[in-house]
Design a protein around this motif. Sequence first.
Motif, PDB file in Angstrom:
ATOM      1  N   ILE A   1     -69.202  -1.994 -38.220  1.00  0.00           N
ATOM      2  CA  ILE A   1     -68.691  -2.607 -36.994  1.00  0.00           C
ATOM      3  C   ILE A   1     -69.721  -3.547 -36.393  1.00  0.00           C
ATOM      4  O   ILE A   1     -69.393  -4.648 -35.933  1.00  0.00           O
ATOM      5  CB  ILE A   1     -68.313  -1.513 -35.971  1.00  0.00           C
ATOM      6  N   LEU A   2     -70.971  -3.152 -36.413  1.00  0.00           N
ATOM      7  CA  LEU A   2     -72.038  -3.917 -35.775  1.00  0.00           C
ATOM      8  C   LEU A   2     -72.797  -4.822 -36.746  1.00  0.00           C
ATOM      9  O   LEU A   2     -73.753  -5.474 -36.349  1.00  0.00           O
ATOM     10  CB  LEU A   2     -73.031  -2.955 -35.116  1.00  0.00           C
ATOM     11  N   HIS A   3     -72.378  -4.857 -37.997  1.00  0.00           N
ATOM     12  CA  HIS A   3     -73.216  -5.503 -39.011  1.00  0.00           C
ATOM     13  C   HIS A   3     -73.471  -6.972 -38.727  1.00  0.00           C
ATOM     14  O   HIS A   3     -74.636  -7.413 -38.718  1.00  0.00           O
ATOM     15  CB  HIS A   3     -72.594  -5.346 -40.399  1.00  0.00           C
ATOM     16  N   ASP A   4     -72.421  -7.751 -38.531  1.00  0.00           N
ATOM     17  CA  ASP A   4     -72.615  -9.196 -38.342  1.00  0.00           C
ATOM     18  C   ASP A   4     -73.473  -9.481 -37.118  1.00  0.00           C
ATOM     19  O   ASP A   4     -74.350 -10.356 -37.153  1.00  0.00           O
ATOM     20  CB  ASP A   4     -71.260  -9.898 -38.218  1.00  0.00           C
ATOM     21  N   GLU A   5     -73.241  -8.736 -36.036  1.00  0.00           N
ATOM     22  CA  GLU A   5     -74.033  -8.957 -34.826  1.00  0.00           C
ATOM     23  C   GLU A   5     -75.496  -8.605 -35.052  1.00  0.00           C
ATOM     24  O   GLU A   5     -76.398  -9.346 -34.643  1.00  0.00           O
ATOM     25  CB  GLU A   5     -73.479  -8.134 -33.665  1.00  0.00           C
ATOM     26  N   ILE A   6     -75.771  -7.489 -35.718  1.00  0.00           N
ATOM     27  CA  ILE A   6     -77.153  -7.072 -35.935  1.00  0.00           C
ATOM     28  C   ILE A   6     -77.878  -8.043 -36.860  1.00  0.00           C
ATOM     29  O   ILE A   6     -79.029  -8.423 -36.610  1.00  0.00           O
ATOM     30  CB  ILE A   6     -77.192  -5.631 -36.474  1.00  0.00           C
TER      31      ILE A   6
END
Length: 272
Positions: free
Chosen positions: A261-266
């Motif tokens: 869920i957070l991959h692209d943002e991180i």
Amino acid sequence: MTDGPDETAARHESWLTFALACCNAADALALEHFRRDLVIETKPDQTFVTQADTAIERTIRGLINETYPDHGLVGEEYGTEAGTGSVRWYIDPIDGTHNFMRGVPLFGTLLAVEEDGEIVAGVMSAAAMGERWYARRGGGTWAVGSVGPGAGERRRVGVSRVATVADAQILYSSPFDIESSGAAPGFPDLVRSAWRDRGFGDFWGYALVAEGAAEAMVEVGPNSWDIAAPSIVVEEAGGRMTDIGGKRTIHGGNAVATNGILHDEIVTRLRG
């Protein structure tokens, strides 16, 4: 003739079963040497190796060569052996050698198998902790532990559903190494914006992401044998694993594993 999905799954399952048996042998060797007098040598790259590292890798290589003589091998201690086909194994006999040397039980044997360039099965076995995580492509990620409800029984694990960095627990190897590498200029700001951060490095960080106990693991400097098994454990648990550039690879020299869920943002934040 191309195998159907059932035949492919059965082949991968057989490799996983074999990998689990190899790790049984590796665990016994690791515990035989753990917290005992060790012969510690320095390799040309200035990293350390113990007799346990070499004994475990020799044992696993011997089992693979005996059972699958046409398969290739990539190992930390004894390098690469080209097979005659499209299958090869990645061996990290003791991930967390420094922990092992100092009597810290956070170490494990990592073993994964690759077919046609894709990791299809992997095991992370932490002998001193009595914990093990394993997966095959399309079969989910499973764990077996020695404590808690259902001890000794396998359980299916999955990543968390945390959807904001402000609520996320971020894990990493060495913050100094990450910052000095220049690969992740946004790392300090990412950590400051997270709910919590801890330096749970090596295989343990990836296991915690797969278990849903953390949302991201960041590491620089890993080799392919360090992250081959963690990659499939994380992915089959529902997460994602890439390099800091966002490429899905075990050869990038750095790694980011997340709950997906957070991959692209991180990844975007890490790049600054």
